[in-house]
Design a protein around this motif. Structure first.
Motif, mmCIF file in Angstrom:
data_model
loop_
_atom_site.group_PDB
_atom_site.id
_atom_site.type_symbol
_atom_site.label_atom_id
_atom_site.label_comp_id
_atom_site.label_asym_id
_atom_site.label_seq_id
_atom_site.Cartn_x
_atom_site.Cartn_y
_atom_site.Cartn_z
ATOM 1 N N LYS A 1 -14.053 -47.051 8.418
ATOM 2 C CA LYS A 1 -14.334 -47.955 7.312
ATOM 3 C C LYS A 1 -13.059 -48.510 6.683
ATOM 4 N N LEU A 2 -12.026 -47.671 6.618
ATOM 5 C CA LEU A 2 -10.772 -48.105 5.981
ATOM 6 C C LEU A 2 -9.770 -48.658 6.996
ATOM 7 N N HIS A 3 -10.156 -48.678 8.277
ATOM 8 C CA HIS A 3 -9.285 -49.220 9.332
ATOM 9 C C HIS A 3 -7.942 -48.469 9.382
ATOM 10 N N LEU A 4 -8.041 -47.147 9.358
ATOM 11 C CA LEU A 4 -6.844 -46.311 9.448
ATOM 12 C C LEU A 4 -6.571 -45.959 10.905
ATOM 13 N N ASP A 5 -5.367 -45.431 11.139
ATOM 14 C CA ASP A 5 -4.941 -45.183 12.509
ATOM 15 C C ASP A 5 -5.565 -43.924 13.094
ATOM 16 N N SER A 6 -5.687 -42.868 12.299
ATOM 17 C CA SER A 6 -6.187 -41.600 12.835
ATOM 18 C C SER A 6 -6.904 -40.835 11.732
ATOM 19 N N GLU A 7 -7.633 -39.778 12.170
ATOM 20 C CA GLU A 7 -8.332 -38.951 11.199
ATOM 21 C C GLU A 7 -7.356 -38.150 10.346
ATOM 22 N N GLU A 8 -6.187 -37.818 10.896
ATOM 23 C CA GLU A 8 -5.185 -37.094 10.106
ATOM 24 C C GLU A 8 -4.720 -37.939 8.921
ATOM 25 N N ASP A 9 -4.529 -39.250 9.159
ATOM 26 C CA ASP A 9 -4.150 -40.131 8.046
ATOM 27 C C ASP A 9 -5.257 -40.189 7.002
ATOM 28 N N ALA A 10 -6.512 -40.241 7.465
ATOM 29 C CA ALA A 10 -7.630 -40.280 6.523
ATOM 30 C C ALA A 10 -7.696 -38.997 5.704
ATOM 31 N N ILE B 1 -11.746 -45.605 -0.956
ATOM 32 C CA ILE B 1 -12.156 -44.201 -1.019
ATOM 33 C C ILE B 1 -13.087 -43.974 -2.207
ATOM 34 N N ARG B 2 -12.786 -44.622 -3.335
ATOM 35 C CA ARG B 2 -13.636 -44.465 -4.513
ATOM 36 C C ARG B 2 -15.039 -45.005 -4.264
ATOM 37 N N SER B 3 -15.130 -46.167 -3.606
ATOM 38 C CA SER B 3 -16.451 -46.730 -3.311
ATOM 39 C C SER B 3 -17.205 -45.870 -2.302
ATOM 40 N N ILE B 4 -16.501 -45.315 -1.321
ATOM 41 C CA ILE B 4 -17.142 -44.423 -0.354
ATOM 42 C C ILE B 4 -17.630 -43.160 -1.038
ATOM 43 N N ASN B 5 -16.847 -42.635 -1.971
ATOM 44 C CA ASN B 5 -17.233 -41.423 -2.685
ATOM 45 C C ASN B 5 -18.487 -41.647 -3.532
ATOM 46 N N VAL B 6 -18.631 -42.839 -4.083
ATOM 47 C CA VAL B 6 -19.824 -43.148 -4.878
ATOM 48 C C VAL B 6 -21.041 -43.366 -3.987
ATOM 49 N N ALA B 7 -20.845 -43.969 -2.816
ATOM 50 C CA ALA B 7 -21.971 -44.322 -1.943
ATOM 51 C C ALA B 7 -22.466 -43.146 -1.113
#
Length: 496
Positions: free
Chosen positions: A381-390, A363-369
Motif C-alpha cells: 500500500k505504501l509502495h515500500l521496498d521490503s517488509e523490513e522497511d515497513a 500508516i495513520r490511515s491504515i491504522n484507522v481502517a
C-alpha cells in the motif's frame, strides 16, 4: 442676441494658443523642480526643529517624484546646493551625482549650503533614476559615496534617509550579481547603527544581512546573527514582517517547525494585504504551507482559495492533497512535475522532507481502517521496498505516538489498539492552551503598540484644575455676598 452679434463676439474673444512640446517639457521640469525644492524645505524644517516627522513627510514624496525624474532637473537641484562652504565629503558626493547623471557641472551664483540630510535625499533621488534607467554600475558607485556621507553623520534626522540608502545599496549589488561584495559594508553599518542608536538603520541593515545570508544558503551564519543581535521593538511593520519571514525560513531549515510556524504566521499578519505586497504574501504562505505539513497539520482549504494565492499555491495544494491521503506515488509525481517551481522558490529541500510525513499519514490511515494488517500489505500500500522497511517505519510511528498499535514479529502483522475517545486524552487541553497563548500574545503586542501622548497635556490639565479652583472660589464669594446682603436687610428691618 442675433447670430451676427454672437459671431462678432466670438471673433473678438482671444483664442487659446496650444503650448508647444518644448513649452510643455519646460513646464514639467519647472513643476518637478518645485516639488523637489518643497521636499527639501521639509527636510530643512526637520533639521531645524530636530523632528523626524518632517523627514518622513519628505520621504513620502519619493513615490510621486520617482515617476517624473529627469537628469537635467536633478543636476539643477544639486547645483543649487553646491556651495563652497560645504563639507568635503558633501562636495564630492554632489559632484559624483552630477557626473553619474552625465550632466555638465553648472555652478549657481546663489548656491546654498547642503546639509547631510539634503545631500542624502538628492542622492536617493539620483539612485532611483539610475535604478530605473538600468545604470546599475553607476548606481552602485553612487551608493558607495552616499554611504560615506551617511556614516559621517550621527544625527537622528539622518536615520530614516540612511536606511533607504542602504536598501538601494544592497539592491544594486543584488541586481549586479555581486551581493556578497555588499556584506562587509552592511556588517560595518550594523555595528555603527547599534552603537549610535540609529534604530531604523539597524532594522533595515539587519534584514538586508539576513537576505544576503539566505541568498547564499548560509543558514548557520544567519542564525548566529539573529541570536547575537536584538531586533528593535518599535521597528516599522514592513521591516518587522520581513524579519519574521527570514527568521521563520531559518527556523524551518533548522528543523524548528513550531517556532517557524509562529514566525511565518505573524509575518503574514504584520504585512499589509494589498496588491503591492502580494509577492511577499505568496512567498511567506508557500513556506508556511510546507511547515504546516511538516508538523503533521493540513492547511485550511480557504487559504488556497484566496485570489492572490490561488495560482501561486496550486502546486502546494497538490502537495497537501498527496500528504493528506498518504499516497507516496502521488507525492513523488507532484514533486517531479513541479521540481523547477520548488527549486525557484528555494523550498525543494523542505519539500523532500515531506516524504516521511506522507508515509506517516499513510500508516495513520491504515491504522484507522484496519484492526489487523500484515506487513506485506503495508509494504504494497505504501509502495515500500521490503517488509523490513515497513516494519521499521511502523515501529518508529508507534514510538513517536503517530499510531497506537503493536507488531507481531513472528506472524508478521500489525495489531491496532482500540480507538479511544479523543476527549479522554490531553489533546483538547493542548489545543486550548495553544489558542490561549495566542490570544495573550496578541493582547501583549497590542498593549506595547499603544501610543500615549507626551507631557504637553499636563499643562492643559493643570490649567483646567486652576480654572475649576477659581470657579469654586468665585461661587463661594458670591454666596458670602448674598449672605451679607440678607443680614444687612435684616438689620435695617430691626432698626425700623
Amino acid at each position: 442676441m442675433s447670430s451676427k452679434e454672437a459671431a462678432s463676439k466670438e471673433a473678438e474673444a482671444p483664442m487659446e494658443v496650444e503650448a508647444s512640446p518644448e513649452q510643455k517639457q519646460a513646464e514639467t521640469r519647472r513643476i518637478l523642480l518645485e516639488d523637489i525644492t518643497r521636499s527639501i524645505g521639509f527636510l530643512q524644517r526637520g533639521i531645524t526643529a530636530a523632528e523626524t516627522h518632517y523627514i518622513y513627510r519628505a520621504l513620502r514624496t519619493l513615490s510621486s517624484l520617482r515617476k517624473r525624474l529627469q537628469p537635467e532637473v536633478l543636476a539643477e537641484a544639486v547645483a543649487a546646493r553646491s556651495a563652497a562652504e560645504n563639507a568635503p565629503a558633501t562636495r564630492d558626493c554632489l559632484a559624483t551625482m552630477v557626473a553619474l547623471l552625465k550632466q555638465k557641472p553648472a555652478g549657481s551664483p546663489k548656491a546654498g549650503a547642503c546639509e547631510p540630510e539634503v545631500c542624502l535625499f538628492l542622492g536617493l533621488l539620483s539612485m532611483l533614476y539610475l535604478l530605473d534607467s538600468g545604470s546599475r554600475e553607476a548606481g552602485a558607485e553612487l551608493a558607495d559615496v552616499l554611504l560615506g556621507v551617511a556614516s559621517a553623520s550621527q544625527r537622528r534626522t539622518v536615520d530614516p534617509i540612511a536606511s533607504r540608502i542602504y536598501f538601494y545599496y544592497a539592491r544594486f549589488f543584488e541586481l549586479a550579481g555581486r551581493l556578497a561584495d555588499a556584506r562587509p559594508a552592511l556588517l560595518g553599518a550594523l555595528q555603527a547603527a547599534t552603537l549610535t542608536g540609529m534604530k531604523e538603520t539597524k532594522t533595515m541593515v539587519l534584514t538586508l544581512l539576513l537576505r544576503n545570508y539566505l541568498h547564499y544558503n548560509l543558514y548557520d551564519q544567519a542564525e548566529r546573527l539573529t541570536a547575537k543581535t536584538g531586533f528593535p521593538a518599535e521597528a516599522p511593520s514592513n521591516l518587522l514582517a520581513r524579519y519574521l519571514y527570514y527568521l521563520g525560513f531559518i527556523e524551518a531549515v533548522q528543523l524548528n517547525y513550531s517556532q517557524a510556524q509562529a514566525h511565518l504566521l505573524e509575518a503574514t499578519r504584520k504585512a499589509p494585504s494589498n496588491a503591492a505586497t502580494a509577492g511577499f504574501q505568496q512567498a511567506a504562505h508557500k513556506i508556511y504551507v510546507i511547515v504546516e505539513l511538516l508538523m503533521g497539520n493540513i492547511p485550511e482549504r480557504s487559504l488556497f482559495r484566496a485570489p492572490t494565492l490561488r495560482k501561486p499555491l496550486a502546486p502546494y495544494l497538490e502537495l497537501a492533497r498527496a500528504v493528506r491521503i498518504g499516497d507516496l506515488t502521488k507525492f513523488q509525481d507532484v514533486v517531479d512535475r513541479h521540481e523547477a517551481k520548488f527549486l525557484a522558490d528555494n523550498v525543494l529541500v523542505l519539500v523532500q522532507r515531506l516524504r516521511h510525513n506522507v508515509i506517516k499519514a499513510g500508516i495513520r490511515s491504515i491504522n484507522v481502517a484496519y484492526s489487523r494488517i500484515s506487513l506485506r500489505d503495508i509494504c504494497l500500500k505504501l509502495h515500500l521496498d521490503s517488509e523490513e522497511d515497513a516494519e521499521y517505519i511502523v515501529a518508529k510511528a508507534i514510538r513517536d505516538g503517530v499510531i497506537d498499535a503493536t507488531i507481531d514479529h513472528e506472524k508478521g502483522f500489525v495489531q491496532s489498539a482500540e480507538v479511544h475517545n479523543v476527549y479522554g486524552t490531553s489533546d483538547p487541553q493542548y489545543a486550548f492552551d495553544k489558542r490561549t497563548g495566542f490570544c495573550l500574545g496578541l493582547y501583549n503586542d497590542s498593549v506595547k503598540a499603544m501610543r500615549y501622548p507626551g507631557g504637553n497635556h499636563r499643562k492643559e490639565l493643570a490649567y483646567a484644575i486652576e480654572a475649576i479652583k477659581r470657579e469654586r472660589e468665585l461661587a463661594h464669594e458670591l454666596e458670602n455676598e448674598e449672605y451679607d446682603d440678607e443680614s444687612d436687610e435684616d438689620a435695617m428691618d430691626e432698626d425700623l
